[in-house]
Enzyme design. Structure first.
Site, PDB file in Angstrom:
ATOM      1  N   HIS A  17       0.789  -1.064  -0.074  1.00 12.74           N
ATOM      2  CA  HIS A  17      -0.076  -0.169  -0.064  1.00 12.74           C
ATOM      3  C   HIS A  17       0.734   1.309  -0.027  1.00 12.74           C
ATOM      4  O   HIS A  17       2.023   1.158   0.565  1.00 12.74           O
ATOM      5  CB  HIS A  17      -0.875  -0.107   1.023  1.00 12.74           C
ATOM      6  CG  HIS A  17      -0.224  -0.122   2.541  1.00 12.74           C
ATOM      7  ND1 HIS A  17       0.474   1.195   2.986  1.00 12.74           N
ATOM      8  CD2 HIS A  17       0.196  -0.932   3.615  1.00 12.74           C
ATOM      9  CE1 HIS A  17       1.030   1.002   4.183  1.00 12.74           C
ATOM     10  NE2 HIS A  17       0.706  -0.385   4.432  1.00 12.74           N
ATOM     11  N   GLU A  68      -1.733  -7.144   7.345  1.00 12.44           N
ATOM     12  CA  GLU A  68      -0.707  -7.115   8.423  1.00 12.44           C
ATOM     13  C   GLU A  68      -0.700  -7.984   9.454  1.00 12.44           C
ATOM     14  O   GLU A  68      -1.696  -8.381   9.740  1.00 12.44           O
ATOM     15  CB  GLU A  68      -0.456  -5.537   8.396  1.00 12.44           C
ATOM     16  CG  GLU A  68       0.929  -5.208   9.142  1.00 12.44           C
ATOM     17  CD  GLU A  68       2.063  -5.639   8.219  1.00 12.44           C
ATOM     18  OE1 GLU A  68       2.300  -6.892   8.253  1.00 12.44           O
ATOM     19  OE2 GLU A  68       2.718  -4.699   7.477  1.00 12.44           O
TER      20      GLU A  68
END
Length: 327
Positions: free
Chosen positions: A96, A199
């Protein structure tokens, strides 16, 4: 399931446990990032055609087609002639763009971030709970979009499946990276949310996802994998996922994808730690990615009988918390 019950369970995909897994081997000699001599601190995928090595293949009919076309044909031939227990895929792993949690960690320092600030939802007019992209992060994703735009006419294979972490910054990154591209009609941008693609789990509020309803409301065109829960059942306020558990999680995620997805060219938009774990599972060299970075990996998977061994539960990976922010 209570938090105390969940803390003793290593997360696994929503489908039933399998009696097989895959052994992964990176096919070196195709992307510069897979080569030991490439410096990940200076390498720029945007100026290096995603890292594709300019070379010939034994599948080349002639040298006229663009490099991407010849590479794609090479991969397709290998997949077509594979053994029954083999599979070949090319994974475009995208990190990202810059999120507000990245800004906060840089502002306060990693030590203070880990022990104090990361457990808050935000402060000083910055919100980092399920962090959104900054304007810089949006620009980084648009840079990736420009790279796809420039390479699609030169034969780069558009992804056949788009997998995305459920955290907002990754969804925003994928939306900007693949928006308004001239994609083949057979390969539309139809993003699939995968719970395990996120994550490291726990403690840091930036890694706590929004509810399914909130995600659907913000991004109504998303497709959720089966049994995606309304609430975030994986994130815990007092337990940070250890590396061994994270490695196992991504092993199970990749096994799920390779077992269920018959496509060859896949996009996975995720996070730095997540991509680091994926590279480890694949047997790829460690390769750091800047925010907004993309690394393609050409992989052979071989099916192996027997379930993956579940790692023992280990202590939380988070350092002790501070009552006051360190000076």
């Amino acid at each position: 399931m209570s938090t105390s019950d969940r803390s003793s369970v290593v997360p696994v995909p929503s489908d039933a446990p399998r009696d097989f897994h895959f052994r992964y081997t990176v096919q070196k000699g195709h992307f510069l990032q897979s080569e030991d001599g490439t410096d990940d601190q200076t390498f720029d995928f945007k100026t290096q055609n995603f890292g594709l090595i300019n070379r010939s293949y034994d599948t080349d009919i002639d040298e006229e087609p663009p490099q991407w076309t010849r590479f794609s044909n090479h991969v397709r031939v290998l997949e077509h002639s594979k053994k029954p227990n083999e599979s070949f895929k090319v994974l475009f792993l995208g990190r990202h763009g810059q999120g507000w949690h990245n800004v906060a960690e840089a502002k306060y320092g990693t030590k203070a971030w880990d022990c104090y600030w990361s457990v808050l939802n935000g402060t000083d007019d910055i919100t980092w709970s399920d962090a959104h992209l900054t304007t810089t992060g949006e620009s980084q994703a648009l840079d990736v979009n420009k790279l796809w735009t420039s390479q699609l006419p030169h034969g780069i294979p558009a992804p056949e499946t788009y997998y995305i972490s459920p955290l907002t910054r990754t969804i925003q990154t994928a939306e900007l990276s693949f928006a308004n591209l001239s994609l083949p009609a057979s390969r539309p941008y139809k993003p699939v949310i995968k719970e395990l693609l996120r994550e490291a789990l726990g403690v840091h509020t930036c890694d706590r996802r929004s509810t399914k309803t909130e995600i659907e409301t913000a991004f109504p065109h998303l497709v959720f994998e089966p049994d995606f829960s309304e609430a975030d059942l994986l994130w815990e306020a007092e337990y940070r996922e250890p590396i061994s558990a994270r490695t196992y999680r991504f092993s199970m995620l990749l096994d799920n994808i390779f077992a269920e997805d018959t496509h060859v060219f896949l996009s996975l938009t995720s996070h730095s730690g997540a991509i680091g774990s994926i590279l480890e599972v694949l047997g790829h060299r460690a390769f750091g990615l800047e925010t907004g970075g993309v690394i393609p990996v050409f992989v052979k998977a071989e099916r192996v009988q027997g379930a993956r061994m579940v790692p023992p539960k280990e202590p939380s990976d988070a350092p002790p918390l501070c009552e006051e922010p360190p000076i």
